[in-house]
Design a protein around this motif. Structure first.
Motif, PDB file in Angstrom:
ATOM      1  N   GLY A 166       1.044  -1.016   0.037  1.00 30.86           N
ATOM      2  CA  GLY A 166       0.238   0.055   0.645  1.00 30.86           C
ATOM      3  C   GLY A 166       0.787   1.142  -0.531  1.00 30.86           C
ATOM      4  O   GLY A 166       0.415   1.986   0.756  1.00 30.86           O
ATOM      5  N   LYS A 167       1.914   1.317  -0.821  1.00 33.39           N
ATOM      6  CA  LYS A 167       2.952   2.388  -0.124  1.00 33.39           C
ATOM      7  C   LYS A 167       2.185   3.468  -1.116  1.00 33.39           C
ATOM      8  O   LYS A 167       1.976   4.650  -0.770  1.00 33.39           O
ATOM      9  CB  LYS A 167       4.187   2.052  -0.945  1.00 33.39           C
ATOM     10  CG  LYS A 167       4.971   1.307   0.116  1.00 33.39           C
ATOM     11  CD  LYS A 167       6.881   0.763  -0.317  1.00 33.39           C
ATOM     12  CE  LYS A 167       7.018  -0.452  -1.149  1.00 33.39           C
ATOM     13  NZ  LYS A 167       6.378  -2.003  -1.316  1.00 33.39           N
ATOM     14  N   MET A 168       1.574   3.184  -3.153  1.00 35.92           N
ATOM     15  CA  MET A 168       1.618   4.422  -3.725  1.00 35.92           C
ATOM     16  C   MET A 168      -0.090   4.553  -2.455  1.00 35.92           C
ATOM     17  O   MET A 168       0.254   5.772  -2.941  1.00 35.92           O
ATOM     18  CB  MET A 168       1.354   3.675  -5.242  1.00 35.92           C
ATOM     19  CG  MET A 168       1.021   4.167  -6.049  1.00 35.92           C
ATOM     20  SD  MET A 168       0.065   3.622  -7.707  1.00 35.92           S
ATOM     21  CE  MET A 168      -1.432   2.850  -6.956  1.00 35.92           C
ATOM     22  N   LEU A 169      -0.842   3.722  -2.842  1.00 32.03           N
ATOM     23  CA  LEU A 169      -2.305   3.913  -1.341  1.00 32.03           C
ATOM     24  C   LEU A 169      -1.521   4.904  -0.631  1.00 32.03           C
ATOM     25  O   LEU A 169      -2.074   6.149  -0.801  1.00 32.03           O
ATOM     26  CB  LEU A 169      -2.483   3.168  -1.731  1.00 32.03           C
ATOM     27  CG  LEU A 169      -4.228   3.579  -1.184  1.00 32.03           C
ATOM     28  CD1 LEU A 169      -5.572   2.381  -1.598  1.00 32.03           C
ATOM     29  CD2 LEU A 169      -3.890   3.533   0.559  1.00 32.03           C
ATOM     30  N   THR A 170      -1.094   4.915   0.511  1.00 32.18           N
ATOM     31  CA  THR A 170      -0.438   5.966   0.998  1.00 32.18           C
ATOM     32  C   THR A 170       0.074   7.048   1.132  1.00 32.18           C
ATOM     33  O   THR A 170      -0.278   8.275   1.313  1.00 32.18           O
ATOM     34  CB  THR A 170       0.246   5.047   2.167  1.00 32.18           C
ATOM     35  OG1 THR A 170      -0.205   3.997   2.961  1.00 32.18           O
ATOM     36  CG2 THR A 170       0.925   6.177   3.219  1.00 32.18           C
ATOM     37  N   ALA A 171       1.029   7.010  -0.374  1.00 30.06           N
ATOM     38  CA  ALA A 171       1.135   8.428  -1.008  1.00 30.06           C
ATOM     39  C   ALA A 171       0.186   9.084  -1.557  1.00 30.06           C
ATOM     40  O   ALA A 171       0.533  10.346  -0.744  1.00 30.06           O
ATOM     41  CB  ALA A 171       2.654   8.217  -1.909  1.00 30.06           C
ATOM     42  N   LEU A 172      -0.512   8.619  -2.111  1.00 25.37           N
ATOM     43  CA  LEU A 172      -1.624   9.851  -2.567  1.00 25.37           C
ATOM     44  C   LEU A 172      -2.661  10.186  -1.966  1.00 25.37           C
ATOM     45  O   LEU A 172      -2.985  10.579  -1.519  1.00 25.37           O
ATOM     46  CB  LEU A 172      -2.476   8.896  -3.424  1.00 25.37           C
ATOM     47  CG  LEU A 172      -1.652   7.831  -5.107  1.00 25.37           C
ATOM     48  CD1 LEU A 172      -2.221   6.817  -5.989  1.00 25.37           C
ATOM     49  CD2 LEU A 172      -2.229   9.722  -5.858  1.00 25.37           C
ATOM     50  N   GLU A 173      -2.983   9.331  -0.437  1.00 24.72           N
ATOM     51  CA  GLU A 173      -3.859   9.512   0.483  1.00 24.72           C
ATOM     52  C   GLU A 173      -3.353  10.830   1.555  1.00 24.72           C
ATOM     53  O   GLU A 173      -3.944  11.668   1.390  1.00 24.72           O
ATOM     54  CB  GLU A 173      -4.395   8.148   1.295  1.00 24.72           C
ATOM     55  CG  GLU A 173      -5.661   7.284   0.337  1.00 24.72           C
ATOM     56  CD  GLU A 173      -6.433   7.906   0.276  1.00 24.72           C
ATOM     57  OE1 GLU A 173      -6.856   9.327   0.432  1.00 24.72           O
ATOM     58  OE2 GLU A 173      -6.725   7.448  -0.645  1.00 24.72           O
ATOM     59  N   ILE A 174      -2.356  10.472   1.711  1.00 23.78           N
ATOM     60  CA  ILE A 174      -1.705  11.114   2.434  1.00 23.78           C
ATOM     61  C   ILE A 174      -1.673  12.564   1.453  1.00 23.78           C
ATOM     62  O   ILE A 174      -1.597  13.768   1.792  1.00 23.78           O
ATOM     63  CB  ILE A 174      -0.076  11.076   2.876  1.00 23.78           C
ATOM     64  CG1 ILE A 174      -0.310  10.237   3.972  1.00 23.78           C
ATOM     65  CG2 ILE A 174       1.081  12.317   2.965  1.00 23.78           C
ATOM     66  CD1 ILE A 174       1.927   9.359   3.893  1.00 23.78           C
ATOM     67  N   THR A 175      -0.957  12.738   0.104  1.00 21.08           N
ATOM     68  CA  THR A 175      -1.045  13.676  -0.500  1.00 21.08           C
ATOM     69  C   THR A 175      -2.696  14.910  -0.242  1.00 21.08           C
ATOM     70  O   THR A 175      -2.123  15.529  -0.628  1.00 21.08           O
ATOM     71  CB  THR A 175      -0.617  13.346  -2.109  1.00 21.08           C
ATOM     72  OG1 THR A 175       0.847  13.137  -2.041  1.00 21.08           O
ATOM     73  CG2 THR A 175      -0.613  14.703  -2.690  1.00 21.08           C
ATOM     74  N   ALA A 189       4.769  10.303  -8.769  1.00 17.08           N
ATOM     75  CA  ALA A 189       3.984   8.906  -8.610  1.00 17.08           C
ATOM     76  C   ALA A 189       5.949   8.240  -9.213  1.00 17.08           C
ATOM     77  O   ALA A 189       7.077   9.358 -10.160  1.00 17.08           O
ATOM     78  CB  ALA A 189       3.483   8.944  -9.881  1.00 17.08           C
ATOM     79  N   THR A 190       6.673   7.177  -9.209  1.00 18.66           N
ATOM     80  CA  THR A 190       7.291   6.089  -9.387  1.00 18.66           C
ATOM     81  C   THR A 190       7.068   4.435 -10.027  1.00 18.66           C
ATOM     82  O   THR A 190       8.346   4.388 -10.431  1.00 18.66           O
ATOM     83  CB  THR A 190       8.469   6.199  -8.622  1.00 18.66           C
ATOM     84  OG1 THR A 190       7.515   5.271  -6.978  1.00 18.66           O
ATOM     85  CG2 THR A 190       8.761   6.921  -7.293  1.00 18.66           C
ATOM     86  N   GLY A 191       5.826   4.650  -9.826  1.00 20.58           N
ATOM     87  CA  GLY A 191       5.557   3.227 -10.665  1.00 20.58           C
ATOM     88  C   GLY A 191       4.812   3.366 -11.655  1.00 20.58           C
ATOM     89  O   GLY A 191       3.441   4.822 -11.434  1.00 20.58           O
ATOM     90  N   ILE A 230       5.542  14.420  -1.914  1.00 19.56           N
ATOM     91  CA  ILE A 230       5.034  12.600  -1.469  1.00 19.56           C
ATOM     92  C   ILE A 230       5.269  11.644  -2.219  1.00 19.56           C
ATOM     93  O   ILE A 230       4.664  11.900  -3.543  1.00 19.56           O
ATOM     94  CB  ILE A 230       3.387  12.809  -0.544  1.00 19.56           C
ATOM     95  CG1 ILE A 230       3.737  13.817  -0.240  1.00 19.56           C
ATOM     96  CG2 ILE A 230       3.638  11.435   0.063  1.00 19.56           C
ATOM     97  CD1 ILE A 230       3.810  14.023   1.861  1.00 19.56           C
ATOM     98  N   ILE A 231       6.826  10.843  -1.747  1.00 16.73           N
ATOM     99  CA  ILE A 231       7.100  10.284  -3.115  1.00 16.73           C
ATOM    100  C   ILE A 231       7.081   8.824  -3.016  1.00 16.73           C
ATOM    101  O   ILE A 231       6.815   7.941  -2.291  1.00 16.73           O
ATOM    102  CB  ILE A 231       9.050  10.770  -3.202  1.00 16.73           C
ATOM    103  CG1 ILE A 231       9.168  11.630  -3.369  1.00 16.73           C
ATOM    104  CG2 ILE A 231       9.399   9.342  -3.997  1.00 16.73           C
ATOM    105  CD1 ILE A 231      10.404  12.154  -2.911  1.00 16.73           C
ATOM    106  N   GLU A 232       6.330   8.260  -4.142  1.00 22.26           N
ATOM    107  CA  GLU A 232       5.631   6.817  -3.906  1.00 22.26           C
ATOM    108  C   GLU A 232       7.219   5.755  -3.886  1.00 22.26           C
ATOM    109  O   GLU A 232       8.297   5.943  -4.725  1.00 22.26           O
ATOM    110  CB  GLU A 232       5.057   6.316  -5.478  1.00 22.26           C
ATOM    111  CG  GLU A 232       4.465   5.221  -5.595  1.00 22.26           C
ATOM    112  CD  GLU A 232       4.077   4.957  -6.969  1.00 22.26           C
ATOM    113  OE1 GLU A 232       3.885   5.444  -7.762  1.00 22.26           O
ATOM    114  OE2 GLU A 232       3.763   3.646  -7.073  1.00 22.26           O
ATOM    115  N   GLY A 233       7.301   5.192  -2.649  1.00 17.34           N
ATOM    116  CA  GLY A 233       8.037   3.978  -2.752  1.00 17.34           C
ATOM    117  C   GLY A 233       7.908   2.860  -3.492  1.00 17.34           C
ATOM    118  O   GLY A 233       6.799   2.188  -3.992  1.00 17.34           O
TER     119      GLY A 233
END
Lengths: 362, 362
Positions: A166-175, A189-191, A230-233
């Motif tokens: 959930g790294k992408m989702l977390t980054a999106l939700e935080i943003t 976005a990195t993926g 907020i950088i996507e892991g």
């Protein structure tokens, strides 16, 4: 929750998940449904036709599962909604892709194997005048320089102890939560899925390895006019398969802080059982040390993915882990991101002198 | 010192170093001269024509520097002898490459930018029926599995605190020294120059990052019928630009032990001054911790590159560093590799049970 400001012209998308319409294999599908749901007209899976996205994926509500593209009236885009290990398209998808092309639909794919390189698909696309957009295709050729990094742009990276936590989702939700507070935050976005959602970014796992750190640094430099990135892991530096990607990402991103994401109840590395996932403590220590080779960085909050548990179970885990680690913990979907954003704002006050002054005097 | 057993048909090579005939920029040239010297007929650099390789590069003895391919009678191969950052060919090389092709010479290049993809060069090569061999070209698409690793094959990785310190040379010298003792050792090449010397290997810095760990693991699995693998290191996990490559290499290689290589007197990261290189102690700690995320591994010896110092200065440094780190230290060229090989054999006795038994009873 589609709060992205990036202008992406509104499409009418059919999401292809044939044979894999489940939350984890179809994570690209679930993210498009969650963050670009207004563009998704149907999900394609012949065996599941007649059901809804909400039933099978837990997002997307009544979006229908269809087994024939003729049922998706006015659809202009077929988007590949799964991310299989190795990134190859199943052979049985060829007729579906050819049918979509014959109907004049644009193909959007995040697979490693570029669909545009398939002679049959390329020929059909040319004949019907449609575009095949391979999101992972890139020609990154810049090395990192560590020059010109803006000191008062706060950089936060989401990290994890496994893939698909959930790294992408977390980054999106935080943003999105920061934007709701009026902050100038940017999801980086990195993926491939993040790029499909945000409309920009770099698919770093498909960059030639010599240029990965440089590609990430370029993303930072190109977005640092925002106050917060907020950088996507991606994956994790402890992952047997993908540590190369995660390592270059953390050194290219030079994060001031990190948000650790994990899935409650996951004990073994996805697809590599019985290999155990590292503990949260070990993951934090490994990341803080490795990130520290570039610049000091620390984990400031934990995002839990508790989708397989009840509210009560999630709440008990949340309190237990927060106590154990001495960090705020929240499931971004279940609990919202306020605690995580608060931790990020505290970090800003500590690491960015101007922000500290503003906090003290303002 | 050309002790490689890999059959490579004997070529007549002109090494192209135009404008860069110095030891570090022309490190590919110096390694070909050192390990494939019997195949090198000339070095090409118009401004240095008339001198010798020995004078300018410190290896290659009387091999002439030429400024006209007509002077290299019978030459059948033009090999690009430099490795510029970013891997691009200087534009002013085009006429030289076209001249070589017109003379029917094969082109061998380790550049990131594939010469075979240049339309003008490709057209000329087709016309003259010559091959352009881009050594870095690859299509690695396998992820790591951690399965099938032979327990009694000892894996040793050379590591460093910067680029271009001598990791490839050290790995080659250790391999050759072990072979002279009758051991079944294999040099595992991971970079374009090592591949040109050894005749096989994978150019890992040009592998798509998602598949780097897997490409390295495949190299290990494909060579583990040998008793010892001496694996060529790349860059360093502390490097701002290339930590991605070095990180995937160490996790894919799963080394039992590491040999740390450094250049005496180098204080700043090559090409990134004033950024300091990490101390040997910090490098050892960072590598042992990061390698340890995959499996326990430790630095067993140190190879110093003392080319810019006198014998006395090198000897003093050797003693000082050995005392400081509690490890054997040697310059492979100046002092030979006996101390390094002894340390590797002691490691074998400790980590491979069968070897320990053989040592105890044999």
């Amino acid at each position: 929750m589609s709060q992205n400001s990036t202008p992406v012209s509104k499409r009418r998308i059919v999401i292809l998940t044939e044979g894999h319409t489940e939350p984890v294999p179809a994570k690209t599908a679930t993210c498009i449904l969650r963050y670009r749901g207004d563009e998704a007209v149907a999900v394609f899976d012949r065996e599941q036709a007649g059901k809804t996205a909400g039933e099978l994926l837990g997002v997307g509500g009544d979006t229908p599962i269809i087994g024939d593209l003729a049922q998706a009236e006015g659809a202009d885009t077929l988007l590949v909604g799964i991310a299989p290990p190795g990134g190859r398209a199943p052979a049985e998808w060829k007729p579906i892709l050819l049918d979509a092309i014959a109907r004049g639909m644009k193909i959007v794919s995040g697979l490693h194997d570029f669909l545009g390189d398939d002679p049959e698909l390329a020929e059909a696309a040319k004949k019907h005048g449609v575009e095949i957009h391979d999101v992972r295709k890139n020609n990154e050729r810049d090395v990192a320089s560590r020059q010109g990094v803006r000191e008062d742009c706060l950089r936060v990276l989401t990290i994890g102890n496994d893939c698909s936590v959930g790294k992408m989702l977390t980054a999106l939700e935080i943003t999105n939560a920061m934007k709701r507070r009026g902050a100038d935050a940017k999801f980086v976005a990195t993926g491939q899925t993040g790029i499909m959602v945000e409309g920009d970014g770099v698919p770093i796992d498909c960059v030639v390895s010599d240029f990965l750190n440089g590609a990430v640094e370029k993303l930072v430099l190109g977005n640092q006019h925002h106050d917060t990135l907020i950088i996507e892991g991606q994956a994790t530096i402890t992952h047997p398969r993908y540590s190369c990607v995660s390592s270059g990402l953390v050194h290219g991103a030079m994060p001031h802080g990190m948000v650790l994401v994990y899935e409650m109840g996951r004990d073994t590395v996805m697809g590599m059982s019985p290999l155990q996932v590292p503990s949260l403590e070990d993951t934090i220590e490994a990341y803080e040390r490795f990130a520290g080779l570039a610049m000091p960085s620390r984990v400031v909050a934990v995002a839990m993915n508790s989708r397989r548990f009840t509210d009560d179970e999630a709440q008990a885990e949340r309190e237990r882990v927060s106590e154990r680690l001495g960090l705020p913990v929240a499931d971004p979907i279940r609990h919202g991101c306020d605690d995580l954003v608060d931790a990020i704002e505290r970090l800003r006050g500590e690491v960015i002198p101007a922000a500290a002054t503003a906090t003290a005097t303002g």
